[in-house]
Write an enzyme that holds these catalytic residues in place. Sequence first.
Site, PDB file in Angstrom:
ATOM      1  N   ASP A  46      83.149 -59.874 -53.754  1.00  0.00           N
ATOM      2  CA  ASP A  46      82.728 -57.940 -53.260  1.00  0.00           C
ATOM      3  C   ASP A  46      81.194 -57.454 -53.322  1.00  0.00           C
ATOM      4  O   ASP A  46      80.438 -57.663 -53.821  1.00  0.00           O
ATOM      5  CB  ASP A  46      83.666 -57.656 -54.821  1.00  0.00           C
ATOM      6  CG  ASP A  46      83.296 -56.432 -55.179  1.00  0.00           C
ATOM      7  OD1 ASP A  46      84.541 -55.639 -54.876  1.00  0.00           O
ATOM      8  OD2 ASP A  46      82.588 -55.950 -55.793  1.00  0.00           O
ATOM      9  N   TYR A  51      75.461 -51.101 -52.647  1.00  0.00           N
ATOM     10  CA  TYR A  51      74.208 -52.164 -53.220  1.00  0.00           C
ATOM     11  C   TYR A  51      72.940 -52.326 -52.419  1.00  0.00           C
ATOM     12  O   TYR A  51      72.205 -52.888 -52.486  1.00  0.00           O
ATOM     13  CB  TYR A  51      75.665 -53.541 -53.383  1.00  0.00           C
ATOM     14  CG  TYR A  51      76.579 -53.643 -54.335  1.00  0.00           C
ATOM     15  CD1 TYR A  51      76.576 -52.384 -55.583  1.00  0.00           C
ATOM     16  CD2 TYR A  51      77.554 -54.316 -54.161  1.00  0.00           C
ATOM     17  CE1 TYR A  51      78.000 -52.666 -56.152  1.00  0.00           C
ATOM     18  CE2 TYR A  51      78.772 -53.937 -55.188  1.00  0.00           C
ATOM     19  CZ  TYR A  51      78.484 -53.605 -55.806  1.00  0.00           C
ATOM     20  OH  TYR A  51      80.137 -53.274 -56.688  1.00  0.00           O
ATOM     21  N   LYS A  81      83.009 -51.046 -50.266  1.00  0.00           N
ATOM     22  CA  LYS A  81      83.269 -49.530 -51.382  1.00  0.00           C
ATOM     23  C   LYS A  81      81.993 -48.342 -50.816  1.00  0.00           C
ATOM     24  O   LYS A  81      80.998 -48.620 -49.707  1.00  0.00           O
ATOM     25  CB  LYS A  81      82.880 -49.427 -52.465  1.00  0.00           C
ATOM     26  CG  LYS A  81      83.698 -50.817 -53.263  1.00  0.00           C
ATOM     27  CD  LYS A  81      83.620 -50.595 -54.498  1.00  0.00           C
ATOM     28  CE  LYS A  81      83.543 -52.092 -55.198  1.00  0.00           C
ATOM     29  NZ  LYS A  81      82.390 -53.382 -55.115  1.00  0.00           N
ATOM     30  N   HIS A 114      84.198 -45.367 -54.357  1.00  0.00           N
ATOM     31  CA  HIS A 114      83.752 -46.489 -55.287  1.00  0.00           C
ATOM     32  C   HIS A 114      83.703 -45.572 -56.496  1.00  0.00           C
ATOM     33  O   HIS A 114      83.849 -46.431 -57.802  1.00  0.00           O
ATOM     34  CB  HIS A 114      81.732 -46.643 -54.966  1.00  0.00           C
ATOM     35  CG  HIS A 114      81.798 -47.651 -55.836  1.00  0.00           C
ATOM     36  ND1 HIS A 114      80.961 -48.618 -54.742  1.00  0.00           N
ATOM     37  CD2 HIS A 114      81.602 -48.256 -56.745  1.00  0.00           C
ATOM     38  CE1 HIS A 114      80.278 -49.271 -55.142  1.00  0.00           C
ATOM     39  NE2 HIS A 114      80.637 -49.354 -57.192  1.00  0.00           N
TER      40      HIS A 114
END
Length: 327
Positions: A46, A51, A81, A114
């Site tokens: 994931d 990130y 995402k 997201h």
Amino acid sequence: AQKTYTLNNGVRIPAVGFGTFANEGVKGETYKAVIKALEVGYRHLDCAWYYQNEDEVGDALQDFLSKNPSVKREDIFLCTKVWNHLHEPEEVKWSLQNSLAKLRVDYIDLFLVHWPMAAEKDPNSPADNPMPKIGADGKYVIKKALTENPEPTWRAMESLVDAGLARSIGVSNWTIQGLKQLLQFARIKPTVNQVEIHPFLPNTELVDFCFKNQIIPSAYSPLGSQNQVPATGETLRENKALNAVAERSGHSLAQLLLAWGLRRGYVVLPKSSTPSRIESNLQIPDLRDEDFKAIEDVARGRHIRFVNMKDTFGYDVWAEEGNTFLS
Ligand code: A2P
């Protein structure tokens, strides 16, 4: 073989995914964690543009695949995402292409919106790594029209499926109300809604709504590690009833919490940068009825959220759900 679920488009998703947002920005941590995760058998990663570590995930994936020729790209389920400031249709596409380049793959298994909130891009940030614009109040600058009507964003998501860049599409952090709106106009239905779920935030109503609409919930923070009851400060990890179940079952609390999620029928996304925990979190027992019931008893009536981005976004995605329920 690992447990999988079948999404509403026929694609299979491994029930346990490895969360890659575990390293607090320390360079190299994600690479090490993902290599370990793949080595011990995780087949679902994931990820997210937000990130800022997809390059490390991509390097780990490539290195693992070249060392293990029996495992193919198609054997790994990859999710990523699109972040809030990239909700305009052409930016949605850019975001996925950017993620694919960093992940070093030519398609994604699952692409998610997201958050159900669209924000402005910072015009002064680099074109190859654009950032959200921060307003005078220190918060994101909301794009009201696109937030209130996400249809253009979703149309762009659908066209990525048509183009073969995404096998499945879905959402993350969406409420029942937002899902109802989306389902009204979606030509391609969302397959997944990834939200925070653990015994302090069982999210039962949202989970049930998702199942009724052939959307598989996916639980982030399934260990609820940072979560605590505001009134008492008790963390989920410290909860006596949960620890009693763990003790009598002979499994770790983490394993029980993950087993609870699987028994409720959704995907769980544990994350860790500790090799032994990365491994043990994949060894999930079947829950005995009495243990399942004991965890349900702790969860009932609780609604204590850990991840609420409202101070960052200047917009409360969860407003419709009301206040934190203590119990
Ligand atoms: P660490 O990386 O040091 O292992 P959540 O996603 O629910 O918020 O949980 C993530 C956190 O939980 C991570 O900080 C991770 O710390 C910790 N964690 C992961 N697996 C376990 C485990 N099996 N036992 C205890 N803590 C864990």
